[in-house]
Design a protein around this motif. Sequence first.
Motif, mmCIF file in Angstrom:
data_model
loop_
_atom_site.group_PDB
_atom_site.id
_atom_site.type_symbol
_atom_site.label_atom_id
_atom_site.label_comp_id
_atom_site.label_asym_id
_atom_site.label_seq_id
_atom_site.Cartn_x
_atom_site.Cartn_y
_atom_site.Cartn_z
ATOM 1 N N UNK A 128 -32.069 -98.665 0.632
ATOM 2 C CA UNK A 128 -32.719 -98.256 2.093
ATOM 3 C C UNK A 128 -33.806 -97.232 1.898
ATOM 4 N N UNK A 129 -34.959 -97.484 3.019
ATOM 5 C CA UNK A 129 -35.966 -96.156 2.810
ATOM 6 C C UNK A 129 -35.467 -94.663 3.057
ATOM 7 N N UNK A 130 -34.041 -95.115 3.735
ATOM 8 C CA UNK A 130 -33.228 -93.613 3.495
ATOM 9 C C UNK A 130 -32.670 -93.354 2.247
ATOM 10 N N UNK A 131 -32.203 -94.347 1.172
ATOM 11 C CA UNK A 131 -31.542 -94.244 0.208
ATOM 12 C C UNK A 131 -32.630 -93.366 -0.632
ATOM 13 N N UNK A 132 -33.796 -94.202 -0.649
ATOM 14 C CA UNK A 132 -34.865 -93.647 -1.584
ATOM 15 C C UNK A 132 -35.204 -92.192 -1.520
ATOM 16 N N UNK A 133 -35.823 -92.077 0.225
ATOM 17 C CA UNK A 133 -35.689 -90.179 0.919
ATOM 18 C C UNK A 133 -33.682 -89.222 0.497
ATOM 19 N N UNK A 134 -32.909 -89.837 0.773
ATOM 20 C CA UNK A 134 -31.809 -89.672 -0.591
ATOM 21 C C UNK A 134 -32.056 -88.515 -1.308
#
Length: 646
Positions: free
Chosen positions: A221-227
């Motif tokens: 997800x977008x959260x995963x990419x930012x992580x």
Amino acid sequence: MPGGSYLTYLTERAETHMCSPDHRPDTPRAGADRRLFLRATAIAGAGSALAAAAGAAPAAAAPATPERHDWRPDRNSPRFTLAVMPDTQYLFDSATINPEPLEASLRYLLHRGRDENIVFMSHLGDLTENGRPNEFAAIGEAFRLLDTNRVGYSVLAGNHDIKSSTDDQRGRTPYLDTFGPKRFRGSPTYRGATPDGYNSYHVFHAAGRDWLVLALDWRPSAKGVEWAREVIRRHPKAPVIVTTHELVYADREGDEAQFSEFGQRLWDELIRGNDQIFLTLNGHYWPAARTVRKNDDGNDVHLHITNYQNRYYGGAAMIRLYRFDLARNTIDVETISPWILGRAEKQELNELEAQEIELTGPQERFNVSIDFRRRFAGFAPVTPRQPRPASRMLLPGTLAYWRFDSGHENGSPLTGSDRIRDLSGHGNHLVTATAPGSPAGMLTWSDDHHPDQPGHGSVRMLGGKAPLRGTYFRTVADAPMNTATFRSGYTLEVFFKLPAYWESGRNAWSGLIGRRGRNGDAGSTIGDPEEPVAALNVSDAPAPQWAVLPLNREGIATNWGDELRLDTWWHLAVVNDGSHTTMYVQGCPVARNPNAKVTGIGTLGLEWLVGGFEYGGQLDQVLDGWLGDIRIVAKALPVSKFMMAD
């Protein structure tokens, strides 16, 4: 599953290729023929150990038996191996559970870990066919082989391991229950995961540095990419390898890989803007393929797809070995099947197996050239080695030590009044001498130097032979070293560089350092009496040569090095232990070191020359190149005490 039914694939392949009466390839057998077939893999010795894991024929699933192995990779060697395992889904499919091929590959990592310096293994997803608890229970049990031995590895979810329409916010699944963060708490490489547990990262230490592996979900997800961006930011000097299930694909064998729709998004959102990412690995599609793309910093990113589920026995848990060699600036890639190798130790292979022991096509066996130092310079530049004081170089037995970092302006000429002081304190000072008719400015100070040289400076010599010209050095007339015989041994070291325009006809047989005097006058009765009693030369190759009249022989003894690259700094050492002489280039012994006994160096009490060469008692050649630190020690030194190492 992309690309159609596996059963259809096998049927068509058998009918049209492998099982036709008109097409029956020779079947490799155990023994010499098979070892010849596997000569490039260097794994024949592991075959017998793996045979027990493979079994005589496909069998029902059995729990993996934990084994204890001494897993200790060499973390400072410039050579290490990263193992990669793509889709194993057909081995863990509902009631059809066949863990033997996967266990054989994992045992290969254990048995060959030290010999091949295997530091890490990455699974690329689609561990199972349906993502069911019983499938994950079986493959989870197999991976206990690595857990028990604390082997670093990563896994990630493919589209068959979870519901493919979801991203990493999908919640609890059998995949997460089996391969979630709890499993990796005891791993030596695991460093953390996203709160959802589907994206993780590992750090392994190899070639003296940390390497970061991102294991990303099927659909972060977008959260995963930012992580992932944040993990990279927290490791600003680590080269990064991105592993994920889908990224690039090729339509046909031999095609260059291209981005899938999702792969393009991941490239745009994560990879292209992070220069630390130099390699990506994915499965999902077949055939195997690769490509290279430029990131936003203009540097290469190597993107590889590896997947063999379409091949015999669902790919048989085949592994790809990425053998990093930082000394050669190369990654050597090889693809093998340890399970089939183990079967070959026990019985004749069937026709499908025989073609799968090792894959040798251009997408399965290849080399990747990477100048690692240059590629990583943007985020982890190599810190130049600092100068070391002269006092640190004065080992017991040092007779002379000359260096050229006296603080003169770069490019300024040396004059007749310039004396190079012997820093050993023994009075073996150097003074300049010039070939008659030479123009001014043939010898200048330079800031250039070997990266491992203690003194950060050199002299630039503009010598030659046709016509003879140039300015060089000689020891003072009363230098104690002029009469030294070195009966107990010696070590001569010199840093030097030859210019890119160097030519044999004009520059061959120029001297780096040598001793004046015809060897015929010193008692030689064999060979050319006009040669000097001692000379460390650059031959016509160009290659280093040490030619010396020892005390125990009536003729010259010679050591030869290999051809030298031009416009490159070299460290050269000649070491005599009182009986034998060995030449070293960059701390590495050369092949042409004679076994003959040689003791000491003949002398007529004349001066030593630096950058000049005599023949027949007359100046014959002056070096065209750079000379850095020079040290002469009256005993044999080990490589660990050379100036470039100390």
